[in-house]
Design a protein around this motif. Structure first.
Motif, short mmCIF file in Angstrom:
data_model
loop_
_atom_site.label_atom_id
_atom_site.label_comp_id
_atom_site.label_asym_id
_atom_site.label_seq_id
_atom_site.Cartn_x
_atom_site.Cartn_y
_atom_site.Cartn_z
N VAL A 56 0.85 -1.20 0.00
CA VAL A 56 0.00 0.00 0.00
C VAL A 56 0.88 1.25 0.00
CG1 VAL A 56 -1.72 1.33 1.30
CG2 VAL A 56 -1.88 -1.18 1.21
N GLN A 57 1.87 1.25 0.89
CA GLN A 57 2.70 2.44 1.06
C GLN A 57 3.58 2.76 -0.13
OE1 GLN A 57 3.01 4.83 3.84
NE2 GLN A 57 0.95 3.97 3.78
N TYR A 58 4.25 1.72 -0.67
CA TYR A 58 5.27 1.99 -1.69
C TYR A 58 4.81 1.73 -3.11
CZ TYR A 58 7.94 2.04 2.60
OH TYR A 58 8.37 2.32 3.87
N LEU A 59 3.63 1.10 -3.28
CA LEU A 59 3.14 0.89 -4.64
C LEU A 59 1.82 1.63 -4.87
CD1 LEU A 59 3.61 -0.56 -7.37
CD2 LEU A 59 2.14 -2.38 -6.52
N LEU A 60 0.79 1.32 -4.05
CA LEU A 60 -0.52 1.92 -4.29
C LEU A 60 -0.53 3.42 -4.02
CD1 LEU A 60 -2.95 -0.84 -2.95
CD2 LEU A 60 -2.03 -0.51 -5.23
N GLN A 61 0.16 3.84 -2.95
CA GLN A 61 0.16 5.27 -2.62
C GLN A 61 0.80 6.12 -3.72
OE1 GLN A 61 0.18 6.84 1.56
NE2 GLN A 61 2.29 7.30 1.01
N PRO A 62 2.00 5.74 -4.24
CA PRO A 62 2.55 6.52 -5.37
C PRO A 62 1.64 6.49 -6.60
CG PRO A 62 4.27 5.16 -4.38
CD PRO A 62 2.98 4.75 -3.73
N ILE A 63 0.96 5.34 -6.86
CA ILE A 63 0.05 5.27 -8.01
C ILE A 63 -1.11 6.25 -7.80
CG2 ILE A 63 -1.63 3.80 -9.24
CD1 ILE A 63 0.23 1.44 -8.82
N LEU A 64 -1.60 6.32 -6.56
CA LEU A 64 -2.70 7.25 -6.25
C LEU A 64 -2.26 8.70 -6.48
CD1 LEU A 64 -5.51 7.86 -5.09
CD2 LEU A 64 -4.48 7.78 -2.80
N ILE A 65 -1.07 9.03 -5.98
CA ILE A 65 -0.58 10.41 -6.15
C ILE A 65 -0.44 10.72 -7.65
CG2 ILE A 65 1.41 11.96 -5.75
CD1 ILE A 65 1.79 10.40 -3.05
N ALA A 66 0.11 9.75 -8.41
CA ALA A 66 0.25 9.95 -9.86
C ALA A 66 -1.13 10.15 -10.50
CB ALA A 66 0.96 8.74 -10.48
N GLY A 67 -2.12 9.37 -10.04
CA GLY A 67 -3.48 9.50 -10.58
C GLY A 67 -4.05 10.88 -10.36
N VAL A 68 -3.84 11.42 -9.16
CA VAL A 68 -4.35 12.77 -8.85
C VAL A 68 -3.64 13.80 -9.73
CG1 VAL A 68 -4.49 14.56 -7.07
CG2 VAL A 68 -4.96 12.18 -6.46
N VAL A 69 -2.31 13.68 -9.84
CA VAL A 69 -1.53 14.67 -10.61
C VAL A 69 -1.93 14.63 -12.10
CG1 VAL A 69 0.80 15.26 -11.42
CG2 VAL A 69 0.43 14.70 -9.01
N VAL A 70 -2.06 13.42 -12.65
CA VAL A 70 -2.42 13.29 -14.08
C VAL A 70 -3.81 13.88 -14.32
CG1 VAL A 70 -3.11 11.58 -15.82
CG2 VAL A 70 -0.94 11.31 -14.61
N HIS A 71 -4.76 13.54 -13.45
CA HIS A 71 -6.13 14.02 -13.61
C HIS A 71 -6.17 15.54 -13.56
CE1 HIS A 71 -10.43 13.07 -13.66
NE2 HIS A 71 -10.63 14.03 -12.76
N PHE A 72 -5.43 16.11 -12.61
CA PHE A 72 -5.38 17.56 -12.44
C PHE A 72 -4.70 18.23 -13.64
CE2 PHE A 72 -2.51 21.01 -10.93
CZ PHE A 72 -3.48 21.99 -10.79
N ALA A 73 -3.54 17.72 -14.03
CA ALA A 73 -2.78 18.35 -15.13
C ALA A 73 -3.56 18.29 -16.44
CB ALA A 73 -1.41 17.67 -15.28
N MET A 74 -4.16 17.13 -16.73
CA MET A 74 -4.94 16.99 -17.97
C MET A 74 -6.19 17.87 -17.93
SD MET A 74 -4.03 15.22 -20.49
CE MET A 74 -2.46 14.47 -20.79
N GLY A 75 -6.79 17.98 -16.75
CA GLY A 75 -7.98 18.83 -16.59
C GLY A 75 -7.68 20.27 -16.93
N ILE A 76 -6.54 20.76 -16.43
CA ILE A 76 -6.13 22.14 -16.72
C ILE A 76 -5.85 22.28 -18.22
CG2 ILE A 76 -4.30 23.86 -16.35
CD1 ILE A 76 -5.87 23.68 -13.87
N ALA A 77 -5.12 21.30 -18.79
CA ALA A 77 -4.78 21.35 -20.22
C ALA A 77 -6.05 21.37 -21.07
CB ALA A 77 -3.91 20.16 -20.58
N GLY A 110 -13.73 21.05 -9.75
CA GLY A 110 -12.46 20.30 -9.64
C GLY A 110 -11.44 21.04 -8.80
N LEU A 111 -11.34 22.35 -9.01
CA LEU A 111 -10.36 23.13 -8.24
C LEU A 111 -10.74 23.20 -6.76
CD1 LEU A 111 -9.43 26.00 -10.74
CD2 LEU A 111 -7.98 24.11 -9.98
N VAL A 112 -12.06 23.23 -6.48
CA VAL A 112 -12.49 23.22 -5.08
C VAL A 112 -12.11 21.88 -4.43
CG1 VAL A 112 -14.48 23.26 -3.51
CG2 VAL A 112 -14.38 24.85 -5.43
N VAL A 113 -12.32 20.78 -5.15
CA VAL A 113 -11.95 19.46 -4.61
C VAL A 113 -10.43 19.41 -4.39
CG1 VAL A 113 -11.86 16.98 -5.10
CG2 VAL A 113 -13.93 18.27 -5.64
#
Ligand code: HEM
Length: 222
Positions: A56-77, A110-113
């Motif tokens: 959870v800590q070293y695999l799922l957590q980094p995947i989750l963070i990547a998921g948030v960053v990708v969703h946010f960056a693509m949303g802005i784009a 999205g920005l509020v979330v």
């Protein structure tokens, strides 16, 4: 290959896939958190498992963070791309005549979330990382319930959380349903899928609001 991630449809597919992944995370997060209301001991042991399991800590957590960053960056784009396109294409754009308020304002909800996530990480995650990795405290599988309930003692934090869950519901109402359309899923199950996404979009944030309000009204008395 060039332009693969810059075409509007490719970006939408990335938004849909990362969005579905985040929706899935939200569901499991809710299942764990609702135990803080109905079975505090279960909440403690599940939280401890999530906090110390290496997978959870070293695999799922980094995947989750990547998921948030990708969703946010693509949303802005996508938002920038759409705004540029709109001045040309949507000469007849008439607000609610063309699309619902919710679908036109995904960037705002999205920005509020995202702002909520900043506060939420400050409240729980940063404390947790400091507790484990900086202060190097020994494992204590019984602390999570109290720590969580205490967070909801201040009325102002509870109100901010509940208001954010309201906007999260709006974001999911459009996002979750349209993700299946973006993926081109159109079969006899589509109406049922649409209904499910609507129930999920309202039910999960409502459940989170219930947890926050419940803990606010039932503080731990020492
Ligand atoms: C009453 C509602 C909620 C409660 C009580 C709650 C509680 C918690 C707790 C205790 C953690 C643990 C941090 C850790 O141990 O590492 C956490 C992490 C997290 N929460 Fe929530 N949460 C709530 C709602 C939400 C919502 C609505 C979202 C998303 C919009 C969210 C997103 C996250 C994320 C992304 C993490 C970090 C997960 C990780 O990588 O550890 N939470 N939350």
């Amino acid at each position: 290959m060039s332009g693969l991630l810059t075409s509007s449809i490719a970006r939408k597919v990335v938004m849909a896939l990362s969005g579905i992944f985040l929706v899935f995370f939200l569901g499991q997060h809710f299942v764990i958190n609702i135990t803080s209301v109905i079975a505090p001991n279960t909440f403690n042991s599940w939280s401890h498992f999530m906090g110390y399991n290496p997978l959870v800590q070293y695999l799922l957590q980094p995947i989750l963070i990547a998921g948030v960053v990708v969703h946010f960056a693509m949303g802005i784009a996508l938002e920038i791309q759409n705004t540029r396109a709109r001045t040309v294409k949507y000469a007849k754009y008439k607000g609610s005549a063309n699309a619902s308020w919710i679908s036109r304002n995904m960037i705002i909800t999205g920005l509020v979330v995202l702002a909520f996530l900043g506060l939420h990480m400050y409240d729980f995650w940063i404390h947790e990382m400091a507790y484990k990795y900086i202060e190097a405290n020994p494992e204590d599988p019984t602390r999570y319930y109290e720590e969580t309930v205490e967070k909801f003692e201040p009325l102002v934090r509870t109100v901010i959380y509940v208001a954010s869950f309201g906007l999260l519901a709006l974001h999911l109402l459009h996002g979750f349903a349209s993700s299946f359309q973006t993926m081109g899923i159109n079969n006899k199950y589509s109406p049922a899928i649409q209904t499910f996404t609507k129930i999920y979009a309202i039910g999960i944030p409502l459940g989170f609001a219930f947890i926050a309000i419940y803990h606010h009204l039932n503080p731990i008395t020492h």
